[in-house]
Scaffold this active site. Sequence first.
Site, PDB file in Angstrom:
ATOM      1  N   CYS A  45      -7.645   8.665   3.170  1.00  0.00           N
ATOM      2  CA  CYS A  45      -8.686   9.477   4.007  1.00  0.00           C
ATOM      3  C   CYS A  45      -9.638   8.618   4.530  1.00  0.00           C
ATOM      4  O   CYS A  45      -9.923   8.471   5.580  1.00  0.00           O
ATOM      5  CB  CYS A  45      -9.459  10.464   3.320  1.00  0.00           C
ATOM      6  SG  CYS A  45      -8.482  12.090   2.837  1.00  0.00           S
ATOM      7  N   HIS A  88      -5.944  15.973   4.667  1.00  0.00           N
ATOM      8  CA  HIS A  88      -5.754  15.898   3.162  1.00  0.00           C
ATOM      9  C   HIS A  88      -4.719  16.846   2.650  1.00  0.00           C
ATOM     10  O   HIS A  88      -4.966  18.062   2.412  1.00  0.00           O
ATOM     11  CB  HIS A  88      -6.711  15.686   2.460  1.00  0.00           C
ATOM     12  CG  HIS A  88      -6.610  15.178   1.116  1.00  0.00           C
ATOM     13  ND1 HIS A  88      -6.557  13.763   0.736  1.00  0.00           N
ATOM     14  CD2 HIS A  88      -6.222  15.967   0.156  1.00  0.00           C
ATOM     15  CE1 HIS A  88      -6.175  13.807  -0.628  1.00  0.00           C
ATOM     16  NE2 HIS A  88      -5.969  14.970  -1.098  1.00  0.00           N
ATOM     17  N   GLY A  98       6.880   8.140  -9.391  1.00  0.00           N
ATOM     18  CA  GLY A  98       5.937   6.940  -9.107  1.00  0.00           C
ATOM     19  C   GLY A  98       4.822   6.972  -8.257  1.00  0.00           C
ATOM     20  O   GLY A  98       4.596   6.175  -7.518  1.00  0.00           O
ATOM     21  N   THR A 116       1.574   7.124  -6.666  1.00  0.00           N
ATOM     22  CA  THR A 116       0.364   6.338  -7.076  1.00  0.00           C
ATOM     23  C   THR A 116      -0.919   6.468  -6.206  1.00  0.00           C
ATOM     24  O   THR A 116      -1.971   6.618  -6.584  1.00  0.00           O
ATOM     25  CB  THR A 116       0.513   4.685  -6.950  1.00  0.00           C
ATOM     26  OG1 THR A 116       0.727   4.327  -5.735  1.00  0.00           O
ATOM     27  CG2 THR A 116       1.568   4.515  -7.814  1.00  0.00           C
ATOM     28  N   HIS A 152      -2.473  11.303  -1.752  1.00  0.00           N
ATOM     29  CA  HIS A 152      -2.516  11.869  -0.120  1.00  0.00           C
ATOM     30  C   HIS A 152      -1.212  11.656   0.393  1.00  0.00           C
ATOM     31  O   HIS A 152      -0.691  10.745   0.332  1.00  0.00           O
ATOM     32  CB  HIS A 152      -3.654  10.935   0.474  1.00  0.00           C
ATOM     33  CG  HIS A 152      -3.702  11.332   1.878  1.00  0.00           C
ATOM     34  ND1 HIS A 152      -4.929  11.832   2.676  1.00  0.00           N
ATOM     35  CD2 HIS A 152      -2.869  11.598   3.006  1.00  0.00           C
ATOM     36  CE1 HIS A 152      -5.090  12.023   3.823  1.00  0.00           C
ATOM     37  NE2 HIS A 152      -3.700  11.990   4.119  1.00  0.00           N
ATOM     38  N   HIS A 157       2.238  11.076   1.723  1.00  0.00           N
ATOM     39  CA  HIS A 157       2.571   9.960   2.652  1.00  0.00           C
ATOM     40  C   HIS A 157       4.162   9.836   2.570  1.00  0.00           C
ATOM     41  O   HIS A 157       5.061  10.134   1.513  1.00  0.00           O
ATOM     42  CB  HIS A 157       1.922   8.568   2.189  1.00  0.00           C
ATOM     43  CG  HIS A 157       2.049   8.249   0.965  1.00  0.00           C
ATOM     44  ND1 HIS A 157       1.296   8.585  -0.060  1.00  0.00           N
ATOM     45  CD2 HIS A 157       3.114   7.473   0.143  1.00  0.00           C
ATOM     46  CE1 HIS A 157       1.652   8.549  -1.157  1.00  0.00           C
ATOM     47  NE2 HIS A 157       2.638   7.433  -0.964  1.00  0.00           N
ATOM     48  N   HIS A 191       6.981   7.209   3.189  1.00  0.00           N
ATOM     49  CA  HIS A 191       7.521   5.692   3.469  1.00  0.00           C
ATOM     50  C   HIS A 191       8.583   5.806   4.398  1.00  0.00           C
ATOM     51  O   HIS A 191       9.584   6.280   4.452  1.00  0.00           O
ATOM     52  CB  HIS A 191       7.968   5.299   2.084  1.00  0.00           C
ATOM     53  CG  HIS A 191       6.848   5.084   1.068  1.00  0.00           C
ATOM     54  ND1 HIS A 191       6.424   3.895   0.589  1.00  0.00           N
ATOM     55  CD2 HIS A 191       6.800   6.229   0.195  1.00  0.00           C
ATOM     56  CE1 HIS A 191       5.456   4.249  -0.289  1.00  0.00           C
ATOM     57  NE2 HIS A 191       5.817   5.583  -0.834  1.00  0.00           N
TER      58      HIS A 191
HETATM   59  P1  5GP Z   1       3.435   5.744  -3.672  1.00  0.00           P
HETATM   60  O1  5GP Z   1       3.777   5.054  -4.823  1.00  0.00           O
HETATM   61  O2  5GP Z   1       2.317   6.679  -3.996  1.00  0.00           O
HETATM   62  O3  5GP Z   1       4.689   6.504  -3.352  1.00  0.00           O
HETATM   63  O4  5GP Z   1       3.146   4.633  -2.520  1.00  0.00           O
HETATM   64  C1  5GP Z   1       1.856   4.237  -2.217  1.00  0.00           C
HETATM   65  C2  5GP Z   1       1.948   3.029  -1.332  1.00  0.00           C
HETATM   66  O5  5GP Z   1       0.725   2.838  -0.938  1.00  0.00           O
HETATM   67  C3  5GP Z   1       2.548   1.796  -2.409  1.00  0.00           C
HETATM   68  O6  5GP Z   1       3.681   1.523  -1.508  1.00  0.00           O
HETATM   69  C4  5GP Z   1       1.281   0.963  -1.878  1.00  0.00           C
HETATM   70  O7  5GP Z   1       1.867  -0.641  -1.604  1.00  0.00           O
HETATM   71  C5  5GP Z   1       0.671   1.265  -0.749  1.00  0.00           C
HETATM   72  N1  5GP Z   1      -0.865   1.324  -0.813  1.00  0.00           N
HETATM   73  C6  5GP Z   1      -1.777   1.217  -1.736  1.00  0.00           C
HETATM   74  N2  5GP Z   1      -3.022   0.950  -1.340  1.00  0.00           N
HETATM   75  C7  5GP Z   1      -2.650   0.460  -0.249  1.00  0.00           C
HETATM   76  C8  5GP Z   1      -4.059  -0.172   0.773  1.00  0.00           C
HETATM   77  O8  5GP Z   1      -5.143  -0.181   0.530  1.00  0.00           O
HETATM   78  N3  5GP Z   1      -3.599  -0.216   2.198  1.00  0.00           N
HETATM   79  C9  5GP Z   1      -2.021  -0.056   2.560  1.00  0.00           C
HETATM   80  N4  5GP Z   1      -1.748  -0.467   3.676  1.00  0.00           N
HETATM   81  N5  5GP Z   1      -1.286   0.561   1.743  1.00  0.00           N
HETATM   82  C10 5GP Z   1      -1.457   0.724   0.232  1.00  0.00           C
HETATM   83 ZN    ZN Z   2      -6.954  11.920   1.724  1.00  0.00          ZN
END
Ligand code: 5GP
Ligand code: ZN
Length: 113
Positions: free
Chosen positions: A6, A45, A92, A94, A97, A99, A101
């Site tokens: 956010c 969100h 996994g 992290t 919010h 998202h 990929h």
């Molecule tokens: P998850 O593991 O939740 O599926 O993916 C979170 C993704 O967010 C990770 O690939 C990580 O590299 C990316 N990420 C975490 N913090 C930031 C940030 O501050 N900026 C950007 N551009 N990506 C982030």
């Molecule tokens: Zn959010």
Amino acid sequence: MDCLFCSIIKGEIPSTKVYEDEQVYAFKDINPMAPVHVLIIPKTHLSSINDVTEENSAVIAHIYAVAAKLAKDFGISESGYRVVSNCGADAGQTVFHLHFHLLGGKKLNVEMG
Ligand code: 5GP
Ligand code: ZN
């Protein structure tokens, strides 16, 4: 609410934007796992797929249309790519919010679990 993505949408935390419209924001992952690694997020969100309902799910279809457009823009629509959303601890996740990929530009690891 204290949410990293956010804050990125609001511009409070810098990001490398690749696409934006009224519903979604897309930016480069800070720790890319492939030559193309973009995150596509709804501006509203939602914590994860667990928050998706019949009422709010239209944005998910839109996110896939944006993924297809960005794949074309980045030149990976023919070579191939993956769109993935991690939900919860075992996947996994992290950042809580929702998202998606968008990964491509190399032969991706085929492991799905
Ligand atoms: P998850 O593991 O939740 O599926 O993916 C979170 C993704 O967010 C990770 O690939 C990580 O590299 C990316 N990420 C975490 N913090 C930031 C940030 O501050 N900026 C950007 N551009 N990506 C982030
Ligand atoms: Zn959010």
